[in-house]
Design an enzyme around this catalytic site. Structure first.
Site, PDB file in Angstrom:
ATOM      1  N   CYS A 146      -6.389 -14.302  -3.925  1.00 62.45           N
ATOM      2  CA  CYS A 146      -7.347 -15.380  -3.667  1.00 62.45           C
ATOM      3  C   CYS A 146      -6.580 -16.693  -3.562  1.00 62.45           C
ATOM      4  CB  CYS A 146      -8.413 -15.544  -4.738  1.00 62.45           C
ATOM      5  SG  CYS A 146      -9.474 -14.112  -4.898  1.00 62.45           S
ATOM      6  N   LYS A 173      -0.439 -10.880  -1.047  1.00 59.78           N
ATOM      7  CA  LYS A 173       0.971 -11.132  -1.305  1.00 59.78           C
ATOM      8  C   LYS A 173       1.245 -11.482  -2.760  1.00 59.78           C
ATOM      9  CE  LYS A 173       5.004 -13.023   0.690  1.00 59.78           C
ATOM     10  NZ  LYS A 173       5.556 -11.663   0.755  1.00 59.78           N
ATOM     11  N   HIS A 229      14.064  19.522  -4.244  1.00 66.03           N
ATOM     12  CA  HIS A 229      13.151  19.837  -5.346  1.00 66.03           C
ATOM     13  C   HIS A 229      11.694  19.594  -4.968  1.00 66.03           C
ATOM     14  CE1 HIS A 229      16.574  20.496  -7.976  1.00 66.03           C
ATOM     15  NE2 HIS A 229      17.099  19.393  -7.463  1.00 66.03           N
ATOM     16  N   ASN A 264      -9.955 -18.134  -8.645  1.00 61.32           N
ATOM     17  CA  ASN A 264      -8.953 -17.084  -8.438  1.00 61.32           C
ATOM     18  C   ASN A 264      -8.650 -16.503  -9.816  1.00 61.32           C
ATOM     19  OD1 ASN A 264      -5.353 -17.369  -7.962  1.00 61.32           O
ATOM     20  ND2 ASN A 264      -6.606 -15.556  -7.940  1.00 61.32           N
ATOM     21  N   GLY A 265      -8.869 -15.199  -9.988  1.00 55.53           N
ATOM     22  CA  GLY A 265      -8.618 -14.591 -11.295  1.00 55.53           C
ATOM     23  C   GLY A 265      -9.740 -13.636 -11.664  1.00 55.53           C
ATOM     24  N   TRP A 302      -9.537 -12.143  -2.176  1.00 56.63           N
ATOM     25  CA  TRP A 302      -9.110 -10.749  -2.295  1.00 56.63           C
ATOM     26  C   TRP A 302     -10.043 -10.160  -3.344  1.00 56.63           C
ATOM     27  CZ3 TRP A 302      -7.333  -7.253  -5.924  1.00 56.63           C
ATOM     28  CH2 TRP A 302      -6.717  -6.103  -5.411  1.00 56.63           C
ATOM     29  N   ARG A 314      -2.870 -14.694   0.598  1.00 62.53           N
ATOM     30  CA  ARG A 314      -3.287 -14.355  -0.765  1.00 62.53           C
ATOM     31  C   ARG A 314      -4.527 -13.473  -0.801  1.00 62.53           C
ATOM     32  NH1 ARG A 314      -0.790 -17.625  -4.477  1.00 62.53           N
ATOM     33  NH2 ARG A 314      -2.381 -17.137  -5.998  1.00 62.53           N
ATOM     34  N   LYS A 322       7.733  -0.243   3.103  1.00 59.31           N
ATOM     35  CA  LYS A 322       7.476  -1.109   4.271  1.00 59.31           C
ATOM     36  C   LYS A 322       6.602  -0.376   5.290  1.00 59.31           C
ATOM     37  CE  LYS A 322       8.227  -4.328   3.243  1.00 59.31           C
ATOM     38  NZ  LYS A 322       8.706  -4.670   1.940  1.00 59.31           N
ATOM     39  N   GLU A 365      12.325   1.384  -0.461  1.00 56.86           N
ATOM     40  CA  GLU A 365      11.849   0.155   0.171  1.00 56.86           C
ATOM     41  C   GLU A 365      11.446   0.409   1.635  1.00 56.86           C
ATOM     42  OE1 GLU A 365      10.784  -2.551  -0.709  1.00 56.86           O
ATOM     43  OE2 GLU A 365      11.016  -3.937   0.955  1.00 56.86           O
ATOM     44  N   GLU A 381       2.968   0.078   3.892  1.00 61.42           N
ATOM     45  CA  GLU A 381       2.234  -1.186   3.771  1.00 61.42           C
ATOM     46  C   GLU A 381       1.643  -1.653   5.088  1.00 61.42           C
ATOM     47  OE1 GLU A 381       4.133  -4.273   0.627  1.00 61.42           O
ATOM     48  OE2 GLU A 381       5.492  -3.655   2.191  1.00 61.42           O
TER      49      GLU A 381
HETATM   50  C1  G6P Z   1       2.677  -7.528  -3.820  1.00 61.66           C
HETATM   51  C2  G6P Z   1       3.329  -7.876  -2.497  1.00 61.66           C
HETATM   52  C3  G6P Z   1       4.739  -7.307  -2.442  1.00 61.66           C
HETATM   53  C4  G6P Z   1       5.556  -7.782  -3.643  1.00 61.66           C
HETATM   54  C5  G6P Z   1       4.838  -7.490  -4.954  1.00 61.66           C
HETATM   55  C6  G6P Z   1       5.513  -8.185  -6.106  1.00 61.66           C
HETATM   56  O1  G6P Z   1       2.454  -6.166  -3.885  1.00 61.66           O
HETATM   57  O2  G6P Z   1       2.560  -7.383  -1.426  1.00 61.66           O
HETATM   58  O3  G6P Z   1       5.375  -7.722  -1.251  1.00 61.66           O
HETATM   59  O4  G6P Z   1       6.794  -7.153  -3.636  1.00 61.66           O
HETATM   60  O5  G6P Z   1       3.493  -7.963  -4.915  1.00 61.66           O
HETATM   61  O6  G6P Z   1       5.394  -9.573  -5.928  1.00 61.66           O
HETATM   62  P1  G6P Z   1       6.394 -10.641  -6.463  1.00 61.66           P
HETATM   63  O7  G6P Z   1       5.850 -11.949  -5.955  1.00 61.66           O
HETATM   64  O8  G6P Z   1       6.342 -10.565  -7.959  1.00 61.66           O
HETATM   65  O9  G6P Z   1       7.736 -10.345  -5.933  1.00 61.66           O
END
Ligand code: G6P
Length: 613
Positions: free
Chosen positions: A2, A608, A509, A99-100, A73, A27, A490, A486, A493
């Site tokens: 948010c 994010k 395994h 937000n929260g 969000w 956000r 990616k 990672e 996501e």
């Molecule tokens: C969310 C974002 C990711 C990020 C993660 C941790 O899931 O979409 O891209 O890696 O949060 O966020 P931070 O700001 O703590 O790196």
């Protein structure tokens, strides 16, 4: 999670709010809404993106020099028009964005219902604004006092901004565990979840602390109190955020821009911190608490998401180069067990945003147990940056694409510098190797640039070949195992293809059962150590007819000959390989998502900055 924005001043508020919401859209993008004041409060809110709100508000009464805005969000209640913020109190006097999560909202709601309150939405936020109204009415309180008393009874996390229709010369804001920053302009104030909507108007900001309430008054000043009613002196800081850093700069998506920015952001992270010719490396944060870091029994790295993957690479780096034992923890798990942490531990939090709720909570726990808390953060002034004993910024600039790219390589750069520095100072790497690593680190930005230039067409071609897959497997060993994780993250996501990352040897395994001619297997095979082992793993995939996409170092012929497609990266020292091997995987996911028609910067259901648990 948010985004919130508020404005009071002489300008028209609506364009500032909309522009701010666009900047904060990373956000959350389930719904968007604004409230503007011009004699009365007018609320416009819509399910969907900020653009849906703009279309909805077109031609309506949006004039006014004070207002608030929100991009959501969803936590409590589905994403729809009714649950969208702002929310209004029962008597229509108060309008609030939040937000929260208000954890005790159900209890509060029960009590309010008994007082005759009725609710339209399913949100905890609507309960909060009714609760503030109830206290205001009951004791005839000014709005800031009603907010203060209400928040002293609330359990949970909040960043809020409130308008009181009957006291319209001010905005009241407060925070606990969700970020809030106040921009101070000429006869105007801005309030936002982060500085990006503010930076184009003023560079003077105050980051609100937990349990503080701020009142900004038209033509007046900024006053801050704690929830316990203690007056605070605002600590004004100068931002250093450039507008260009927040624009797409000709790229179709922020994510692509951020991938291509990496030669610069990695160099920015190193600027002033290393000099290979003179043979030195300085990581300011480490030097401020050198003794505790050098004498640490172990490092515990706590993080979430992509930052957790960077943490795994940190484990390899610190253990190999500095011989310091490391544990890497999901922050959300660390905080809810009863971990053994003491004053001989150093807890390193990795976070792009510096606001991730679980990472913050894990740090608070570690702090309470006496550990030294070190933050590796991108967002300047963020909560983690402020609550840790020491730390280092990665200086990647605003990262707006939800899928993290340049922040990840920034984290890797910083971790590499720390590990090399500690390794040399602790005598666990010889000077010759130390100098070689410094020189190689300085070469990394140029190598990323070369890689992007040379490999992008090939990556686009491969993306076209595998874009219709339903599953994908990523394999790597050693430093490249976290890169496999990672790469898979990616892809998941942003393109919604199910993908898994595995240590290459673990494939036998379980995952091997899934491999057939429809399964793309992306093998990150740039290692010098265990090269033969990874060749065997590739053979095993080939024998099951998996489609092999290999990432190899330039000149490799063995794995290339076994692969369907190959992407070459420049050679480098093994501990620094992740800084290069992740780049083609970022670009591959980007291209696949684009070809599948996905919104790369705003993938569904994600946000994010995860400021709720
Ligand atoms: C969310 C974002 C990711 C990020 C993660 C941790 O899931 O979409 O891209 O890696 O949060 O966020 P931070 O700001 O703590 O790196």
């Amino acid at each position: 999670m948010c985004g919130i924005i508020g404005y009071i001043g002489k300008k028209q508020a609506y364009p500032i709010l909309i522009n701010g919401l666009k900047r904060l859209e990373y956000r959350g993008y389930d719904s968007a809404g604004v409230a503007v004041f011009n004699g009365d409060v007018h609320v416009y809110k819509r399910k969907g993106k900020v653009q849906d709100l703009i279309d909805f508000a077109k031609g309506k009464n949006i004039r006014g020099t004070m207002g608030i805005g929100h991009t959501r969000w969803a936590t409590h209640g589905k994403p729809d028009d009714v649950n969208a913020h702002p929310h209004t109190s029962g008597n229509g006097r108060l309008t609030l964005i939040h937000n929260g999560i208000i954890e005790n909202y159900a209890l509060l709601q029960e009590a309010l219902k008994k007082e005759g309150h009725t609710f339209e939405s399913e949100t905890d936020t609507e309960v909060l604004v009714h609760f503030i109204e109830e206290l205001q009415k009951r004791d005839n309180l000014p709005i800031e006092e009603a907010v203060r008393v209400a928040l002293s009874k609330v359990v949970g996390a909040y960043a809020i901004v409130v308008i009181d229709r009957d006291d319209p010369g001010k905005l009241v804001a407060a925070r606990k565990a969700s970020p809030l920053v106040i921009g101070i302009g000429e006869d105007e104030f801005f309030i936002a979840s982060d500085p990006t909507p503010i930076a184009e108007f003023t560079q003077k900001v105050v980051f609100l602390n937990d349990e503080e309430i701020a009142v900004v008054t038209r033509g007046g000043d900024l006053q801050i109190k704690t929830i316990d009613n203690e007056i605070q002196t605002p600590f004004i800081q100068e931002l250093d955020v450039k507008i260009e850093a927040m624009e797409k700069g000709g790229y179709e998506y922020f994510m692509l821009k951020e991938i291509y920015e990496q030669p610069k952001t990695v160099a920015d992270c190193m600027r002033g911190r290393i000099n290979a010719t003179e043979g030195w490396i300085k990581v300011g944060g480490v030097d401020t608490c050198k003794d505790r870091i050098f004498d640490a029994n172990r490092f515990i790295i706590a993080a979430c998401g992509t930052s957790w993957h960077a943490g795994l690479i940190g484990e390899y780096l610190f253990e190999e180069l500095a011989r310091i034992p490391v544990e890497v923890e999901y922050a959300s798990e660390l905080r809810y067990r009863n971990p053994i942490i003491n004053e001989k531990d150093v807890v390193i939090a990795l976070s792009q945003s510096g606001e991730t709720a679980d990472t913050l909570a894990a740090l608070e726990l570690a702090k309470a147990k006496g550990a030294l808390c070190y933050g590796i953060v991108n967002n300047v002034g963020s909560s983690i940056a402020r609550m840790t004993h020491a730390g280092s910024y990665i200086h990647a600039g605003p990262e707006i694409g939800v899928a993290s790219t340049k922040a990840f390589t920034g984290q890797l750069t910083l971790l590499s510098m720390m590990a090399i520095h500690l390794g040399y100072e602790r005598g666990t790497i010889p000077r010759s190797y130390y100098l070689q690593l410094l020189e190689e680190l300085e070469n990394i930005p140029g190598k990323i640039e070369t890689l992007l230039e040379k490999a992008s067409d090939q990556i686009e071609y491969i993306a076209g070949e595998i874009k219709d897959a339903s599953n994908a497997l990523y394999l790597g060993r050693g430093y490249n195992f976290p890169i496999a994780l990672e790469g898979a993250l990616k892809l998941k996501e942003i393109s919604y293809i199910h993908a898994e990352g595995y240590p290459a040897a673990e494939m036998k395994h379980g995952p091997i059962a899934l491999i057939d001619e429809n399964m793309p297997v992306i093998v990150i095979a740039t290692n010098k150590s265990a090269y033969e082992k990874i060749v065997s793993n590739v053979q095993e995939v080939k024998a099951r007819k998996g489609k092999i996409i290999s990432i190899v170092k330039e000149g490799d012929t063995v794995i290339r000959n076994l692969s369907d497609y190959t992407i070459e990266i420049p050679d480098t020292d093994e501990p620094l390989t992740p800084l290069l091997s992740v780049v083609p995987l970022q670009l591959l996911s980007y291209q696949i998502a684009l070809m599948r028609g996905c919104n790369v910067d705003q993938p569904r259901n994600l946000a994010k900055s995860v400021t709720v648990e």
